[in-house]
Design a protein around this motif. Sequence first.
Motif, PDB file in Angstrom:
ATOM      1  N   GLN A  99       0.835  -1.199   0.000  1.00 24.15           N
ATOM      2  CA  GLN A  99       0.000   0.000   0.000  1.00 24.15           C
ATOM      3  C   GLN A  99       0.874   1.256   0.000  1.00 24.15           C
ATOM      4  O   GLN A  99       1.807   1.362   0.794  1.00 24.15           O
ATOM      5  N   GLU A 100       0.571   2.195  -0.869  1.00 19.71           N
ATOM      6  CA  GLU A 100       1.310   3.451  -0.930  1.00 19.71           C
ATOM      7  C   GLU A 100       0.910   4.336   0.259  1.00 19.71           C
ATOM      8  O   GLU A 100      -0.276   4.596   0.483  1.00 19.71           O
ATOM      9  N   LEU A 101       1.896   4.789   1.019  1.00 18.64           N
ATOM     10  CA  LEU A 101       1.628   5.613   2.188  1.00 18.64           C
ATOM     11  C   LEU A 101       1.782   7.106   1.904  1.00 18.64           C
ATOM     12  O   LEU A 101       1.182   7.931   2.608  1.00 18.64           O
ATOM     13  N   VAL A 102       2.596   7.475   0.927  1.00 19.19           N
ATOM     14  CA  VAL A 102       2.761   8.890   0.599  1.00 19.19           C
ATOM     15  C   VAL A 102       1.444   9.419   0.031  1.00 19.19           C
ATOM     16  O   VAL A 102       0.884   8.873  -0.925  1.00 19.19           O
ATOM     17  N   GLY A 103       0.931  10.463   0.646  1.00 18.36           N
ATOM     18  CA  GLY A 103      -0.320  11.046   0.204  1.00 18.36           C
ATOM     19  C   GLY A 103      -1.554  10.450   0.852  1.00 18.36           C
ATOM     20  O   GLY A 103      -2.679  10.911   0.604  1.00 18.36           O
ATOM     21  N   LEU A 104      -1.371   9.439   1.708  1.00 17.26           N
ATOM     22  CA  LEU A 104      -2.507   8.824   2.391  1.00 17.26           C
ATOM     23  C   LEU A 104      -3.108   9.814   3.385  1.00 17.26           C
ATOM     24  O   LEU A 104      -2.384  10.501   4.108  1.00 17.26           O
ATOM     25  N   ASP A 105      -4.456   9.899   3.423  1.00 15.26           N
ATOM     26  CA  ASP A 105      -5.087  10.872   4.333  1.00 15.26           C
ATOM     27  C   ASP A 105      -4.890  10.433   5.783  1.00 15.26           C
ATOM     28  O   ASP A 105      -4.644   9.256   6.084  1.00 15.26           O
ATOM     29  N   GLU A 106      -5.024  11.382   6.707  1.00 14.33           N
ATOM     30  CA  GLU A 106      -4.710  11.157   8.115  1.00 14.33           C
ATOM     31  C   GLU A 106      -5.588  10.073   8.730  1.00 14.33           C
ATOM     32  O   GLU A 106      -5.125   9.276   9.560  1.00 14.33           O
ATOM     33  N   GLN A 107      -6.857  10.020   8.364  1.00 12.70           N
ATOM     34  CA  GLN A 107      -7.758   9.031   8.942  1.00 12.70           C
ATOM     35  C   GLN A 107      -7.306   7.607   8.636  1.00 12.70           C
ATOM     36  O   GLN A 107      -7.283   6.739   9.509  1.00 12.70           O
ATOM     37  N   ARG A 108      -6.923   7.359   7.376  1.00 14.51           N
ATOM     38  CA  ARG A 108      -6.457   6.023   7.009  1.00 14.51           C
ATOM     39  C   ARG A 108      -5.073   5.734   7.602  1.00 14.51           C
ATOM     40  O   ARG A 108      -4.764   4.591   7.934  1.00 14.51           O
ATOM     41  N   MET A 109      -4.263   6.789   7.744  1.00 15.99           N
ATOM     42  CA  MET A 109      -2.940   6.593   8.329  1.00 15.99           C
ATOM     43  C   MET A 109      -3.043   6.183   9.792  1.00 15.99           C
ATOM     44  O   MET A 109      -2.247   5.375  10.284  1.00 15.99           O
ATOM     45  N   ARG A 110      -4.046   6.715  10.483  1.00 18.18           N
ATOM     46  CA  ARG A 110      -4.212   6.370  11.891  1.00 18.18           C
ATOM     47  C   ARG A 110      -4.560   4.900  12.082  1.00 18.18           C
ATOM     48  O   ARG A 110      -4.255   4.314  13.125  1.00 18.18           O
ATOM     49  N   ARG A 111      -5.223   4.299  11.098  1.00 17.52           N
ATOM     50  CA  ARG A 111      -5.549   2.878  11.202  1.00 17.52           C
ATOM     51  C   ARG A 111      -4.298   2.008  11.090  1.00 17.52           C
ATOM     52  O   ARG A 111      -4.280   0.865  11.560  1.00 17.52           O
ATOM     53  N   ILE A 112      -3.285   2.555  10.437  1.00 20.80           N
ATOM     54  CA  ILE A 112      -2.037   1.806  10.249  1.00 20.80           C
ATOM     55  C   ILE A 112      -1.096   1.992  11.437  1.00 20.80           C
ATOM     56  O   ILE A 112      -0.470   1.044  11.904  1.00 20.80           O
ATOM     57  N   ARG A 113      -1.019   3.236  11.928  1.00 19.81           N
ATOM     58  CA  ARG A 113      -0.137   3.516  13.063  1.00 19.81           C
ATOM     59  C   ARG A 113      -0.588   2.739  14.295  1.00 19.81           C
ATOM     60  O   ARG A 113      -1.763   2.678  14.614  1.00 19.81           O
ATOM     61  N   GLY A 114       0.357   2.205  15.026  1.00 18.44           N
ATOM     62  CA  GLY A 114       0.056   1.522  16.269  1.00 18.44           C
ATOM     63  C   GLY A 114      -0.307   0.076  16.060  1.00 18.44           C
ATOM     64  O   GLY A 114       0.308  -0.814  16.652  1.00 18.44           O
TER      65      GLY A 114
END
Length: 588
Positions: A99-114
Amino acid sequence: MTAQNPAQNPARDPARDPVADPTAEPAPLLEVRDLAVAFSTMSGPVQAVHEASLTLRAGRALAIVGESGSGKSTTAMSVIGLLPGNGRVTGGSVRFAGQELVGLDEQRMRRIRGRQIGLVPQDPMSNLNPVTTVGQQVAETLLVHGMATRQDVHEKVVAALAAAGLPEPARRAKQYPHEFSGGMRQRALIAIGLACRPRLLIADEPTSALDVTVQRTILDQIERMTEEIGTSVLLITHDLGLAAERAQDIVVMHRGRIVEAGPSAQVLEDPQHDYTRRLVQAAPSVAAARVARQAASPGATAVAGRGAPGPAGPVPAAAEKPAAPEAPPLVVIEGLTKVFKGRLGQADFTAVKDVSLTVPRGRTVAIVGESGSGKTTTARMLLKLYEPTEGSIRFDGQDVVGLRGRELAAFRQRVQPIFQDPYSSLNPMFTIGRILEEPLSTYRRGTRKERQERVKWLLEEVALPPSMLNRYPNELSGGQRQRVAIARALALQPELIVCDEPVSALDVLVQKQILDLLGRLQDEFGLSYLFISHDLAVVRLISDEVCVMKDGEVVEAAESEEVFTNPRHPYTRQLLASIPGNELRVGA
């Protein structure tokens, strides 16, 4: 050897592969291609990372090494989308599990973090909430990511803290960050980072504040996760021994670029790039440290006899020349005990018990031991930051415990600290220039112009450019902040410097500069040091005498060579055996 990307390295241990077929190359979990990162500043954009590419496969560990400001942490924070507000990815790609992370919106990024990508940040104090118990902070991570329920969260919190090496985890879970030592705070962050058993763990200097025995506990835990569930580790470190021992592959960064990459042992044994060779040569070694210290005699230093500019005034007469061996010691501590009163019905805690030691004039006494062993508490009593419960402290024949008013102010000009945590010890609202000038203006040293000249000299002494004067601490790397803290400690030309882990946040090149600087200042002005460190290679390099503390007591004290070549106490032998990478062969 031709430097190669870790992704191109077919050699690996099949037993560590998470795939069924040991001959098959595991799929890349993290792919970074041509990454470029820039920061917006008042003077224009600054390119921090230039076209960096690396590959990390499932179940493996990759270490990024390099000096402070080389782009290590910036590269890692780009992966997880946690760059500072003035930083942005200007080019390239970061793919995690396809999955490309550059440009991913914050909401979807939060699901990945942690949950999928865990983080162990470098700074333990600013990343823990000071008004919430440590247990609540671990519980929050577990609950938010669905890894625990309200019914079993306490049990899982205690298990996470225990896995991170915290003693008495059930009791520690109820405490606040300010009740932890620096190393214990770091372990709490590690517990949070590992709590959700992520697929990728980004560890930014995860053991920089830890003693060697706890380092081994933490790194063994990370390695077990790698073997059990295929967790990959992106390790950011300045410790080459740790990197070589714990990561299969190494990426070397310099000024935002990757200059060398390949299998760990190959890179360290046969480095190809000049910068990598410099890193290897500068790395402290327990075996070679004493030779290096002996070679740095006062007469051999290239800057011997060079003093500070006039604004700080003359060096006190007592410190102009190293004292003769028969001179009385500068510091005498006898029977020192510190008991912290328990709160809300909890039992009292004895942090230091019947400690006695001396600091001779012009010499360095090191205190080593695990986090929580009483090292820092002893130092803070000497600095008059804690009042002892029992015992005496005499500085230059004067009772320290009873000092008040002007006598206390005079004492504090002669004794200066370098604290372990450069983030919390620097005022974030002050520029670097003001931070360094503050002690001079507080004690009315020199004119404004003279103080400014002194500040410039201090920056030069700790290898920082004059352009740092108008910058703020949050604009500096961790190593740069620590150098500012060291420069501030030197401002008043003290006779004794209490160094609490002064080089733990520094890469090996800057570490060597700072240790050389401390040694030169000691040679020139007869400075005395009380040096607290968990890095035994550094301790051997700089110390004349060593005190080993465990559970608040001194278990062994002797000349440095005696402790390192003929340790008598089992705990001392355990410390020496736990040094990461101690048996690895490195070469230029």
